[in-house]
Design a protein around this motif. Structure first.
Motif, PDB file in Angstrom:
ATOM      1  N   GLY A 285       0.643  -1.427  -0.210  1.00 44.84           N
ATOM      2  CA  GLY A 285       0.066   0.075   0.347  1.00 44.84           C
ATOM      3  C   GLY A 285       0.852   1.498  -0.240  1.00 44.84           C
ATOM      4  O   GLY A 285       0.574   2.398  -0.487  1.00 44.84           O
ATOM      5  N   GLY A 286       2.163   1.482   0.621  1.00 44.04           N
ATOM      6  CA  GLY A 286       2.652   2.588   0.566  1.00 44.04           C
ATOM      7  C   GLY A 286       3.706   2.788  -0.388  1.00 44.04           C
ATOM      8  O   GLY A 286       3.518   3.838  -1.100  1.00 44.04           O
ATOM      9  N   ILE A 287       3.792   1.429  -1.377  1.00 43.49           N
ATOM     10  CA  ILE A 287       4.657   1.938  -2.311  1.00 43.49           C
ATOM     11  C   ILE A 287       4.026   2.060  -3.139  1.00 43.49           C
ATOM     12  O   ILE A 287       4.244   3.442  -4.072  1.00 43.49           O
ATOM     13  CB  ILE A 287       5.405   0.599  -2.868  1.00 43.49           C
ATOM     14  CG1 ILE A 287       6.031   0.163  -1.677  1.00 43.49           C
ATOM     15  CG2 ILE A 287       5.501   0.508  -4.263  1.00 43.49           C
ATOM     16  CD1 ILE A 287       6.944  -1.249  -2.358  1.00 43.49           C
ATOM     17  N   VAL A 288       2.447   1.336  -3.546  1.00 46.99           N
ATOM     18  CA  VAL A 288       1.382   2.141  -4.647  1.00 46.99           C
ATOM     19  C   VAL A 288       0.970   3.960  -4.232  1.00 46.99           C
ATOM     20  O   VAL A 288       1.339   4.668  -5.129  1.00 46.99           O
ATOM     21  CB  VAL A 288      -0.069   1.014  -4.449  1.00 46.99           C
ATOM     22  CG1 VAL A 288      -0.651   1.674  -4.898  1.00 46.99           C
ATOM     23  CG2 VAL A 288       0.175  -0.061  -4.866  1.00 46.99           C
ATOM     24  N   LEU A 289       0.664   3.642  -2.615  1.00 49.05           N
ATOM     25  CA  LEU A 289       0.237   5.361  -2.193  1.00 49.05           C
ATOM     26  C   LEU A 289       1.078   6.382  -2.728  1.00 49.05           C
ATOM     27  O   LEU A 289       0.887   7.681  -3.482  1.00 49.05           O
ATOM     28  CB  LEU A 289      -0.092   5.707  -1.054  1.00 49.05           C
ATOM     29  CG  LEU A 289      -1.166   5.201  -1.368  1.00 49.05           C
ATOM     30  CD1 LEU A 289      -1.255   4.883   0.486  1.00 49.05           C
ATOM     31  CD2 LEU A 289      -2.658   5.981  -1.366  1.00 49.05           C
ATOM     32  N   GLY A 290       2.964   6.344  -2.192  1.00 49.28           N
ATOM     33  CA  GLY A 290       3.546   6.838  -2.579  1.00 49.28           C
ATOM     34  C   GLY A 290       4.303   7.328  -4.361  1.00 49.28           C
ATOM     35  O   GLY A 290       4.608   8.445  -4.657  1.00 49.28           O
ATOM     36  N   SER A 291       3.816   6.061  -5.445  1.00 49.89           N
ATOM     37  CA  SER A 291       4.126   5.779  -6.404  1.00 49.89           C
ATOM     38  C   SER A 291       2.651   6.945  -6.909  1.00 49.89           C
ATOM     39  O   SER A 291       3.361   8.434  -8.300  1.00 49.89           O
ATOM     40  CB  SER A 291       3.898   4.783  -7.393  1.00 49.89           C
ATOM     41  OG  SER A 291       4.905   3.973  -6.310  1.00 49.89           O
ATOM     42  N   VAL A 292       1.775   6.875  -7.224  1.00 44.58           N
ATOM     43  CA  VAL A 292       0.506   7.523  -7.070  1.00 44.58           C
ATOM     44  C   VAL A 292       0.842   9.486  -7.086  1.00 44.58           C
ATOM     45  O   VAL A 292       0.594   9.825  -7.592  1.00 44.58           O
ATOM     46  CB  VAL A 292      -0.921   7.545  -7.100  1.00 44.58           C
ATOM     47  CG1 VAL A 292      -1.554   7.715  -6.678  1.00 44.58           C
ATOM     48  CG2 VAL A 292      -0.606   6.149  -7.027  1.00 44.58           C
ATOM     49  N   TRP A 293       1.463   9.611  -5.289  1.00 46.25           N
ATOM     50  CA  TRP A 293       2.263  10.428  -4.783  1.00 46.25           C
ATOM     51  C   TRP A 293       3.115  11.506  -5.933  1.00 46.25           C
ATOM     52  O   TRP A 293       2.876  12.575  -6.119  1.00 46.25           O
ATOM     53  CB  TRP A 293       2.144  11.467  -3.872  1.00 46.25           C
ATOM     54  CG  TRP A 293       1.411  12.399  -3.047  1.00 46.25           C
ATOM     55  CD1 TRP A 293       1.762  13.264  -3.320  1.00 46.25           C
ATOM     56  CD2 TRP A 293       1.321  12.209  -1.173  1.00 46.25           C
ATOM     57  NE1 TRP A 293       1.320  14.083  -2.270  1.00 46.25           N
ATOM     58  CE2 TRP A 293       1.231  13.583  -1.242  1.00 46.25           C
ATOM     59  CE3 TRP A 293       1.658  11.745  -0.710  1.00 46.25           C
ATOM     60  CZ2 TRP A 293       1.040  13.637   0.548  1.00 46.25           C
ATOM     61  CZ3 TRP A 293       1.573  11.740   1.215  1.00 46.25           C
ATOM     62  CH2 TRP A 293       0.859  13.606   1.559  1.00 46.25           C
ATOM     63  N   HIS A 294       3.605  10.633  -6.055  1.00 49.01           N
ATOM     64  CA  HIS A 294       5.275  10.826  -6.984  1.00 49.01           C
ATOM     65  C   HIS A 294       4.316  12.618  -8.372  1.00 49.01           C
ATOM     66  O   HIS A 294       5.342  12.938  -8.138  1.00 49.01           O
ATOM     67  CB  HIS A 294       5.412   9.684  -7.378  1.00 49.01           C
ATOM     68  CG  HIS A 294       6.848  10.534  -8.459  1.00 49.01           C
ATOM     69  ND1 HIS A 294       8.127  10.689  -7.843  1.00 49.01           N
ATOM     70  CD2 HIS A 294       6.760   9.647 -10.149  1.00 49.01           C
ATOM     71  CE1 HIS A 294       8.893  10.726  -8.792  1.00 49.01           C
ATOM     72  NE2 HIS A 294       7.885  10.275 -10.427  1.00 49.01           N
ATOM     73  N   ILE A 295       3.551  11.726  -8.732  1.00 48.84           N
ATOM     74  CA  ILE A 295       2.726  12.431  -9.716  1.00 48.84           C
ATOM     75  C   ILE A 295       2.712  14.346  -9.598  1.00 48.84           C
ATOM     76  O   ILE A 295       3.037  14.937 -10.344  1.00 48.84           O
ATOM     77  CB  ILE A 295       1.232  11.602 -10.118  1.00 48.84           C
ATOM     78  CG1 ILE A 295       1.916  10.424 -10.947  1.00 48.84           C
ATOM     79  CG2 ILE A 295       1.127  12.802 -11.695  1.00 48.84           C
ATOM     80  CD1 ILE A 295       0.314   9.842 -10.812  1.00 48.84           C
TER      81      ILE A 295
END
Length: 420
Positions: free
Chosen positions: A284-294
């Motif tokens: 979950g952290g990897i996915v959320l962080g990757s989305v926030w990266h945008i």
């Protein structure tokens, strides 16, 4: 040892081993890309090392204080440990700048080592806690005086750093853990990540203009340069990767460790359930962080909120596998090389930073010129054995790791654990 979790010791050991390798190449001009930090936005495996260690600090707080005793003795222990870690970090930067009247060359080096030995004895000797506190405060104030007292030798000594950030995060999350529930800790963690995002992307930078995330012109850099001019990372001089404002989201990393520790100590959950929840949280952290990266790019130097989530995510994914494999399934026979590093991490980190400074200060006369012992050992003895300079640089780092492996193995066999 009481309240130790073998999988956590293994992860801590793996982390400190990687930290030793990436911090000590033979030649900084020849390093394989995965062993370097990302140039700016994005991340490499090296960028995951420090936040993993910081998350482990949070987990260790929970394991070390299972009963949450809020009293003067506990607070004194937290204060002493916080100050000791601060002082260790500063001494790494002060060491090479110490000047002693009438001494130079090898005698100056011996003088510096003598001062280090005296400080280490004073800081870490076992005596009444209130006196340990007084010594730690005194050492802390002495270094503040040297850095800001107008002494030429220390006017450019670095103030922020890795150990300093660990000290700050440890002290704050230890108090937070003792005084709040895990639900409040989660809210605080989310709040600091959102607050940092807002500060970095919405607040105009004085003297620069609009908010931005570029090197040297962002809000965190402005604050570092305004409050600590001359005392920042030597490679940048105008900002610091362990600077003041970016310590705020680093608290989020420590809080993620608190929540992880609480999960691991939940008696109603079975081992497989804990491993599963760790894995889900990590993904979950990897996915959320990757989305926030945008909208808020992953950036280790700025310790962006997206970076906090991604780095914590990867740490939890690895920990879930180690926990299931070691603590649930009982596969422990292979863990010793990692455990010997994991039980003495501060010792390895501090002295693995001091030794290159010592080697660089010892002159060696060879081929009609004078070079440092560090240069002689690497450039004259090791590097010529390799046709590829990248392999030579990596070989030096691995040999240095093996050197430390021997030291910590001997300490482990003798039951020596150096506590900060």
């Amino acid at each position: 040892m009481k309240n130790r979790l073998l999988s956590l010791d293994v992860l801590r050991g793996l982390t400190i081993m990687l930290m030793t390798v990436v911090n000590n190449p033979g030649d900084w001009g020849h390093v394989y890309a995965p062993l370097l930090h990302a140039e700016w936005h994005g991340y490499t495996p090296t960028d995951l090392v420090f936040p993993t260690f910081l998350l482990i600090v949070g987990v260790s707080v929970v394991l070390a204080m299972p009963h949450k005793r809020w009293n003067s003795d506990t607070l004194l222990k937290i204060a002493i440990r916080t100050l000791r870690i601060f002082c260790l970090g500063w001494f790494l930067f002060f060491f090479s700048k110490i000047q002693l009247p009438g001494l130079e060359g090898p005698t100056l080096l011996l003088g510096r080592l003598a001062i280090m030995a005296i400080l280490a004895w004073a800081l870490f000797s076992e005596y009444e806690k209130k006196y340990q506190f007084y010594v730690a405060v005194g050492t802390f104030l002495l270094m503040i005086l040297l850095a800001f007292g107008g002494f030429d030798a220390y006017e450019t000594v670095r103030i922020p750093g890795v150990l300093q950030r660990i000290a700050m995060v440890y002290g704050l999350i230890a108090v937070l853990y003792l005084r709040t529930s895990w639900q409040v800790q989660a809210v605080v963690g989310v709040t600091v990540l959102l607050l940092y995002w807002g500060l970095m992307t919405l607040i105009p930078v004085p003297g620069v203009g609009q908010a931005n995330l570029e090197k040297g012109t962002n809000l965190a850099a402005w604050l570092d340069y305004t409050l600590l001019p001359g005392h920042l990372w030597a490679s940048a001089k105008t900002w610091d990767p362990e600077g003041i404002l970016s310590t705020l989201p680093a608290l989020g990393t420590g809080i993620a460790g608190l929540l992880t520790g609480t999960l691991l100590r939940t008696p109603s959950l079975t081992g497989p359930q804990k491993a599963r929840y760790l894995l889900l949280a990590g993904l979950g952290g990897i996915v959320l962080g990757s989305v926030w990266h945008i909208v808020f790019p992953i950036n280790k130097a700025l310790w962006t909120s997206s970076y906090v989530l991604v780095a914590a995510g990867w740490a939890l994914v690895v920990l879930s596998g180690l926990y299931y494999w070691i603590d649930v399934k009982g596969s422990k026979g292979w863990t010793l090389p990692f455990v010997v590093f994991g039980v003495n991490p501060m010792l390895v980190f501090f002295f693995s930073g001091i030794i290159p400074r010592i080697l660089s200060a010892i002159p060696v006369h060879t081929n009609g010129k004078s070079v440092s012992l560090q240069h002689y050992l690497y450039s004259d003895l090791l590097a010529p054995q390799f046709s590829n300079p990248m392999n030579a640089s990596l070989a030096w780092a691995l040999l240095y790791l093996a050197f430390w492996g021997l030291i910590v193995w001997v300490l482990y066999r003798k039951g020596v654990v150096v506590k900060v």
